[in-house]
Write a protein that holds these residues in place. Structure first.
Motif, PDB file in Angstrom:
ATOM      1  N   TYR A 281      45.156 -30.854 -22.987  1.00  0.00           N
ATOM      2  CA  TYR A 281      44.827 -30.447 -24.354  1.00  0.00           C
ATOM      3  C   TYR A 281      43.750 -29.359 -24.306  1.00  0.00           C
ATOM      4  CZ  TYR A 281      47.140 -34.750 -25.891  1.00  0.00           C
ATOM      5  OH  TYR A 281      48.054 -35.753 -26.125  1.00  0.00           O
ATOM      6  N   VAL A 282      43.858 -28.419 -25.229  1.00  0.00           N
ATOM      7  CA  VAL A 282      42.829 -27.394 -25.404  1.00  0.00           C
ATOM      8  C   VAL A 282      42.545 -27.250 -26.898  1.00  0.00           C
ATOM      9  CG1 VAL A 282      42.285 -24.934 -25.235  1.00  0.00           C
ATOM     10  CG2 VAL A 282      43.341 -26.113 -23.299  1.00  0.00           C
ATOM     11  N   THR A 283      41.267 -27.335 -27.269  1.00  0.00           N
ATOM     12  CA  THR A 283      40.878 -27.008 -28.643  1.00  0.00           C
ATOM     13  C   THR A 283      40.511 -25.532 -28.689  1.00  0.00           C
ATOM     14  OG1 THR A 283      38.565 -27.602 -28.232  1.00  0.00           O
ATOM     15  CG2 THR A 283      40.009 -29.325 -29.095  1.00  0.00           C
ATOM     16  N   SER A 284      40.850 -24.881 -29.776  1.00  0.00           N
ATOM     17  CA  SER A 284      40.600 -23.441 -29.878  1.00  0.00           C
ATOM     18  C   SER A 284      40.209 -23.074 -31.300  1.00  0.00           C
ATOM     19  CB  SER A 284      41.840 -22.643 -29.449  1.00  0.00           C
ATOM     20  OG  SER A 284      42.970 -23.036 -30.196  1.00  0.00           O
ATOM     21  N   LEU A 285      39.583 -21.920 -31.447  1.00  0.00           N
ATOM     22  CA  LEU A 285      39.152 -21.393 -32.741  1.00  0.00           C
ATOM     23  C   LEU A 285      39.873 -20.084 -33.033  1.00  0.00           C
ATOM     24  CD1 LEU A 285      35.278 -21.952 -32.525  1.00  0.00           C
ATOM     25  CD2 LEU A 285      36.926 -23.333 -33.806  1.00  0.00           C
ATOM     26  N   LYS A 286      40.138 -19.883 -34.322  1.00  0.00           N
ATOM     27  CA  LYS A 286      40.754 -18.634 -34.777  1.00  0.00           C
ATOM     28  C   LYS A 286      39.884 -18.046 -35.876  1.00  0.00           C
ATOM     29  CE  LYS A 286      45.093 -16.736 -36.615  1.00  0.00           C
ATOM     30  NZ  LYS A 286      46.461 -17.077 -37.074  1.00  0.00           N
ATOM     31  N   HIS A 287      39.305 -16.881 -35.615  1.00  0.00           N
ATOM     32  CA  HIS A 287      38.418 -16.210 -36.568  1.00  0.00           C
ATOM     33  C   HIS A 287      39.232 -15.220 -37.403  1.00  0.00           C
ATOM     34  CE1 HIS A 287      35.052 -13.813 -38.080  1.00  0.00           C
ATOM     35  NE2 HIS A 287      34.226 -14.732 -37.635  1.00  0.00           N
ATOM     36  N   PRO A 288      39.042 -15.193 -38.744  1.00  0.00           N
ATOM     37  CA  PRO A 288      39.864 -14.300 -39.582  1.00  0.00           C
ATOM     38  C   PRO A 288      39.689 -12.827 -39.248  1.00  0.00           C
ATOM     39  CG  PRO A 288      38.055 -15.249 -40.838  1.00  0.00           C
ATOM     40  CD  PRO A 288      38.102 -15.986 -39.541  1.00  0.00           C
ATOM     41  N   GLU A 289      38.513 -12.453 -38.731  1.00  0.00           N
ATOM     42  CA  GLU A 289      38.289 -11.055 -38.337  1.00  0.00           C
ATOM     43  C   GLU A 289      38.329 -10.875 -36.822  1.00  0.00           C
ATOM     44  OE1 GLU A 289      35.992 -12.269 -40.916  1.00  0.00           O
ATOM     45  OE2 GLU A 289      37.538 -11.468 -42.244  1.00  0.00           O
ATOM     46  N   MET A 290      38.828 -11.869 -36.107  1.00  0.00           N
ATOM     47  CA  MET A 290      38.887 -11.835 -34.639  1.00  0.00           C
ATOM     48  C   MET A 290      37.509 -11.562 -34.037  1.00  0.00           C
ATOM     49  SD  MET A 290      42.014 -12.465 -33.873  1.00  0.00           S
ATOM     50  CE  MET A 290      42.098 -11.943 -32.170  1.00  0.00           C
TER      51      MET A 290
END
Length: 511
Positions: A489-498
């Motif tokens: 498993y990997v948790t990850s983040l996605k930023h709206p402006e990268m």
């Protein structure tokens, strides 16, 4: 040129005694007070003196050269003599500054500023004909400008919470207070306190507390009998994120039972942490050395060794660098007695980024045959752990920790899963996702002791500079790794402006 002070006095007439003093709207407050003293009885004088004293205003020394001012004692004979001096013109009126001192303690800063402006611009301001409140635009009042007659408001946002302060500046002393007819907010926020109700009279400053529950644009509409106010809140912007990886090196000659704490440098907050390669004194990889590996606080990580050990080891931690305190990281914990599995949920409004585990035995001084076969994000809100081993006749407490990052704007959290047991790495190919934490489940049909001995970022391995994800390693104390199913498993983040920057390499801390 005569000046009508009706507008100026209107700002402060809400104070009962001052309202009584300012009956003559053709005079300013200083002159009204002077005239009032001429006919005021000694009993009335004592009342108003008490009122001023309650406000901690001590300006009567200019009026009363005897008796010690507002805080002193004045006899009736002294007061009669004082009235005679006023009638003979031998005592001057109060200064502007003395009146400002009184008024500023009795009414709000905005109304005070409006009154002060009016007094300073007597001839111009007091004959000013303000714009009708039905057509005047709404804007926050600035004390250095002319007062904004009618509805005024200011907005302050702290994190997810929004404070709206709203007040009314009367046009003159006959102007009535506005009454609420309707209060509406869109579904992007919820009202926590100060929610205006129908027929509420806005006769003082009023504070509305809102919580943003969605990052989208939000509108608040307040309809009064006099006018309507529309407050528009822009889409919640997401601050940038900078992630620093730390390697905490432990070189323990002898350790038994107690916990060891690592504190990150100031400004860093933990997103995830996990134990990595463990070695004995001969350099051989070992498992089962740790029974605790968890976040104590947002900037503190703790480990618990399994009995006495002389093995060097290290912990890998991913942390957000937040010197401006724009992000909130919160640690959640759930414990159970003599259980082989527990779960821990984060609160609503947070993104799950990582977790921790602690197995505390009644006797931590001896080595326990214990392994971890689950340490993973079960869903977007829950971190789960499971243990195995020789637990008969044992007493222990199993604690699960979950790390939550307060959600802002359109930032997202994702959970990535790989069921390929033959490959020990897990690469994230979606470049919109930034991996921040790792987890695993080990499953087999036997009861063999199992333990993870390594989770680490791929890009710090030889040849992995441009590879995004994690490497995993584990071993069973007996049997073969290939006989089991290993889910990564990997948790990850996605930023709206990268706008997430992961610094290369790892920063070293030695314990």
């Amino acid at each position: 040129m005569d000046c009508n002070f009706e507008d100026c006095n209107g700002f402060i007439k809400s104070i009962p005694i001052i309202n009584e003093i300012t009956q003559n709207t053709q005079l300013n407050f200083q002159s009204c007070l002077n005239e009032w003293f001429k006919s005021m009885s000694f009993e009335d004088y004592k009342k108003i003196k008490s009122f001023f004293a309650d406000l901690e205003v001590d300006f009567f020394t200019e009026y009363m050269p005897f008796g010690g001012g507002a805080s002193g004692e004045t006899t009736e004979e002294e007061y009669r003599n004082f009235q005679r001096l006023i009638n003979e013109g031998k005592i001057s009126k109060l200064s502007d500054q003395q009146v400002y001192t009184l008024v500023s303690k009795a009414i709000s800063p905005e109304v005070m500023a409006a009154y002060k402006f009016c007094v300073a611009k007597k001839t111009e301001a007091c004959t000013h004909n303000p714009t009708d409140p039905m057509t005047r635009p709404n804007s926050a009042f600035k004390p250095t400008d002319a007062p904004n007659y009618g509805i005024n408001y200011r907005v302050k946002q702290v994190g997810a919470y929004i404070n709206i302060t709203i007040w009314y500046v009367p046009y003159n002393e006959t102007d009535t207070w506005p009454i609420v007819e309707n209060f509406y907010v869109t579904d992007g926020v919820k009202c926590l306190a100060g929610c205006l109700k129908e027929k509420t009279k806005l006769d003082s400053e009023h504070v509305i507390v809102l919580e943003r529950v969605d990052p989208k644009e939000t509108i608040i509409v307040i309809d009064f009998d006099k006018t309507s106010v529309t407050i528009q809140l822009e889409r919640d912007k997401v601050p940038p994120i900078k992630i620093q990886r730390f390697r905490i090196n432990y070189n323990i000659n002898e350790f038994s039972g107690d916990l060891l704490t690592c504190t990150l440098p100031q400004g860093y907050k933990i997103l995830s942490g996990y134990k990595v390669t463990l070695m004995d004194t001969s350099g051989r990889v070992m498992g089962g050395i740790l029974t605790g590996c968890f976040p104590k606080m947002a900037n503190k990580w703790e480990i618990r060794l399994n009995g006495v050990s002389k093995s060097p080891f290290y912990i890998s931690i991913n942390a957000i660098y937040d010197p401006l305190n724009e992000w909130e990281v919160k640690i959640f914990k759930n414990s159970a007695k003599n259980s082989t599995s527990t779960n821990c949920e984060i609160e609503d409004g947070y993104i799950l980024t990582g977790g921790g585990i602690d197995i505390s035995f009644n006797d931590d001084s001896i080595r326990h045959e214990i392994g971890v076969n689950a340490f993973y994000p079960r869903d977007k809100k829950t971190w789960a752990v499971a243990i195995n081993g020789q637990l008969t006749n044992q007493e222990w407490e199993l604690s699960t920790y979950a790390i939550g990052l307060k959600k802002k704007g359109n930032i997202e959290g994702q959970i990535n899963v790989s069921n390929d047991s033959q490959v020990w790495s897990f690469e994230i190919n979606d470049h919109n996702l930034i991996p921040v934490g790792g987890g695993f489940i080990i499953e087999d049909s036997s009861s063999q002791l199992r333990d993870i001995i390594g989770i680490g970022p791929l890009d710090i391995l030889p040849g992995g500079e441009n590879t995004r994800g994690f490497a995993f390693s584990w071993y069973p104390s007996t049997g073969y790794a290939a006989d089991s199913v290993f889910t990564k498993y990997v948790t990850s983040l996605k930023h709206p402006e990268m706008d997430i920057n992961v610094l290369p390499g790892e920063s070293l801390i030695y314990i």
